[in-house]
Design a protein around this motif. Structure first.
Motif, PDB file in Angstrom:
ATOM      1  N   ALA A  29      56.999  -4.835  50.184  1.00 44.11           N
ATOM      2  CA  ALA A  29      58.156  -5.119  50.382  1.00 44.11           C
ATOM      3  C   ALA A  29      56.811  -5.380  51.942  1.00 44.11           C
ATOM      4  N   LEU A  30      55.244  -4.476  52.117  1.00 45.24           N
ATOM      5  CA  LEU A  30      55.839  -4.922  53.810  1.00 45.24           C
ATOM      6  C   LEU A  30      54.466  -5.018  54.831  1.00 45.24           C
ATOM      7  N   TYR A  36      52.760   0.903  52.920  1.00 45.66           N
ATOM      8  CA  TYR A  36      51.899   0.384  51.242  1.00 45.66           C
ATOM      9  C   TYR A  36      50.461  -0.511  51.404  1.00 45.66           C
ATOM     10  N   GLU A  68      61.592  -6.055  46.031  1.00 43.41           N
ATOM     11  CA  GLU A  68      61.286  -4.760  45.417  1.00 43.41           C
ATOM     12  C   GLU A  68      62.071  -5.362  43.725  1.00 43.41           C
ATOM     13  N   SER A  86      60.162   1.253  46.443  1.00 43.14           N
ATOM     14  CA  SER A  86      60.538   2.508  46.312  1.00 43.14           C
ATOM     15  C   SER A  86      61.097   2.389  45.171  1.00 43.14           C
ATOM     16  N   ASN A 141      57.106   6.482  51.015  1.00 42.52           N
ATOM     17  CA  ASN A 141      58.315   5.574  51.877  1.00 42.52           C
ATOM     18  C   ASN A 141      58.312   6.489  53.024  1.00 42.52           C
ATOM     19  N   ARG A 144      64.322   8.867  54.705  1.00 40.21           N
ATOM     20  CA  ARG A 144      65.178   7.859  55.586  1.00 40.21           C
ATOM     21  C   ARG A 144      66.075   7.955  56.369  1.00 40.21           C
ATOM     22  N   ARG A 165      73.554  -2.167  55.494  1.00 38.31           N
ATOM     23  CA  ARG A 165      72.725  -2.728  55.033  1.00 38.31           C
ATOM     24  C   ARG A 165      71.987  -1.306  53.651  1.00 38.31           C
ATOM     25  N   MET A 167      69.704  -0.127  49.865  1.00 40.63           N
ATOM     26  CA  MET A 167      69.021  -1.063  49.252  1.00 40.63           C
ATOM     27  C   MET A 167      69.662  -1.079  48.024  1.00 40.63           C
ATOM     28  N   PHE A 188      65.528  -6.660  50.193  1.00 41.48           N
ATOM     29  CA  PHE A 188      65.249  -5.925  51.907  1.00 41.48           C
ATOM     30  C   PHE A 188      64.335  -7.521  52.436  1.00 41.48           C
ATOM     31  N   ASN A 205      65.838   3.406  56.609  1.00 49.70           N
ATOM     32  CA  ASN A 205      64.921   3.212  56.198  1.00 49.70           C
ATOM     33  C   ASN A 205      64.171   4.796  57.327  1.00 49.70           C
ATOM     34  N   VAL A 209      58.949   1.799  57.705  1.00 49.14           N
ATOM     35  CA  VAL A 209      59.531   0.900  57.432  1.00 49.14           C
ATOM     36  C   VAL A 209      59.615   0.106  58.984  1.00 49.14           C
TER      37      VAL A 209
HETATM   38  O1  PAF Z   1      65.329  -0.266  52.460  1.00 47.10           O
HETATM   39  C1  PAF Z   1      63.624  -0.905  51.465  1.00 47.10           C
HETATM   40  O2  PAF Z   1      64.489  -1.969  50.623  1.00 47.10           O
HETATM   41  C2  PAF Z   1      62.385  -0.300  51.207  1.00 47.10           C
HETATM   42  O3  PAF Z   1      62.948   1.257  51.832  1.00 47.10           O
HETATM   43  C3  PAF Z   1      61.423  -0.900  51.501  1.00 47.10           C
HETATM   44  C4  PAF Z   1      61.383  -1.361  53.321  1.00 47.10           C
HETATM   45  C5  PAF Z   1      61.348  -1.967  50.783  1.00 47.10           C
HETATM   46  C6  PAF Z   1      60.692  -0.388  51.541  1.00 47.10           C
HETATM   47  O4  PAF Z   1      60.095  -0.050  50.255  1.00 47.10           O
END
Ligand code: PAF
Length: 321
Positions: A29-30, A36, A68, A86, A141, A144, A165, A167, A188, A205, A209
């Motif tokens: 995702a990053l 990552y 994800e 994650s 990760n 948070r 927000r 996950m 994300f 996060n 991140v």
């Molecule tokens: O917040 C999220 O969705 C996750 O921590 C991320 C940034 C996709 C990393 O796995």
């Protein structure tokens, strides 16, 4: 359609003289320079080296292949080879994994890594394997923290009504409702714009991140709540792995371990350097936080897991030194 196209890329087997060469696509995702990205590159480099070039690889970073949850689905149907993700959406596929998402459970990085590298981590990788996925290794990760555009958050009262927000994870959503925020689950790749446009006020996060995503462009305050540890998993498609020889499977396992080690090293580096970077970029960093009242209000989220599986796993995790 997206899965179909990426499937074609992922399955690209290039004939090079006598030996076939297979390119593995590693989705995450990053950015390619994030923790990552560093882990994805370590996977590719290790696999290429161990296999003498039979396998090569490339990153599909920055959610190019979707969020994800989409990428995990891609592994299940074989349109994607490998994902570093994650555990955020993973419990929707493997509910036992919710045990790792419980807030204020892990004491620190040493505790989390000892759990994941030990018996419990192996058991949970095996559970992943029972759900049409292959869990190769536990990566990371990080712990948070909460960022937002409205006000410094130092107590749960400051979260009152804050559109945050989360996950797509029912443990996290229940925890944040308990703490007084208004949790808004979102993939994300949609988050930066949602913060920019004020659809949500904040997000949570790890420092890794927040820095990789330059959230200082859309967020003013970061509170180092460390409310939950966020593991990452190196996952593969069973369709890919089932087609490998035992020797090749060994290369994939080794490459996943190298990936996790490289990611953790980058998390360590950013835990040191990242907070300074947040300040340099104009964020107000709130460090003096009493976690006990947050933890008390988040407690209700434990039942999301324990109602189904009891408290044994939670007790075992807490007991790991
Ligand atoms: O917040 C999220 O969705 C996750 O921590 C991320 C940034 C996709 C990393 O796995």
């Amino acid at each position: 359609m997206k899965h179909f196209v990426t499937g074609l890329i992922a399955a690209a087997v290039l004939a090079t003289g006598a030996q076939a060469q297979q390119k593995i696509v590693v989705g995450h995702a990053l950015s390619p320079t994030s923790h990552y990205g560093v882990g994805a590159q370590a996977f590719i480099d290790t696999l290429t080296e161990l296999s003498g070039g039979t396998f090569t690889g490339e990153q599909a970073p920055a959610g190019q292949l979707g969020g994800e949850r989409d990428m995990i689905e891609g592994l299940q149907i074989g349109s994607l080879d490998l994902v570093i993700t994650s555990t955020g959406p993973l419990g929707n596929f493997v509910p036992e994994i919710f045990a790792l998402d419980l807030p204020f459970l892990f004491r620190d990085y040493d505790h989390a890594r000892a759990v994941l590298d030990g018996e419990i981590g192996q058991e949970l990788l095996a559970k992943i394997g029972e759900n049409n996925l292959v869990g190769l290794a536990w990566s990371e990760n990080g712990f948070r923290h909460i960022t937002n555009s409205q006000r410094p958050v130092t107590t749960p009262a400051d979260l009152d009504g804050l559109k945050l927000r989360t996950m797509e994870n029912k443990v996290h959503m229940t925890a944040f409702s308990g703490m007084g925020a208004a949790p808004t689950p979102m993939a994300f790749p949609e988050l930066f714009t949602a913060l920019q446009q004020g659809v949500v006020d904040g997000q949570e996060n790890p420092v890794t991140v927040i820095t990789a995503s330059k959230f200082w462009e859309v967020q003013k305050y970061v509170s180092l709540t460390g409310h939950v540890y966020s593991p990452a998993a190196v996952l593969a498609s069973p369709i890919l792995i089932d087609g490998l020889t035992e020797e090749q499977k060994g290369w994939f396992m080794e490459a996943a371990k190298a990936s996790a080690a490289a990611t953790r090293a980058e998390v360590n580096r950013l835990e040191e350097a990242g907070v300074a970077l947040l300040r340099e970029n104009g964020m107000e960093v709130i460090t003096d936080i009493d976690k006990a009242p947050f933890a008390a209000l988040a407690e209700a989220s434990y039942s999301v897991y324990t109602d189904q599986y009891g408290t044994e796993m939670v007790d075992r995790i807490k007991a790991v030194e």
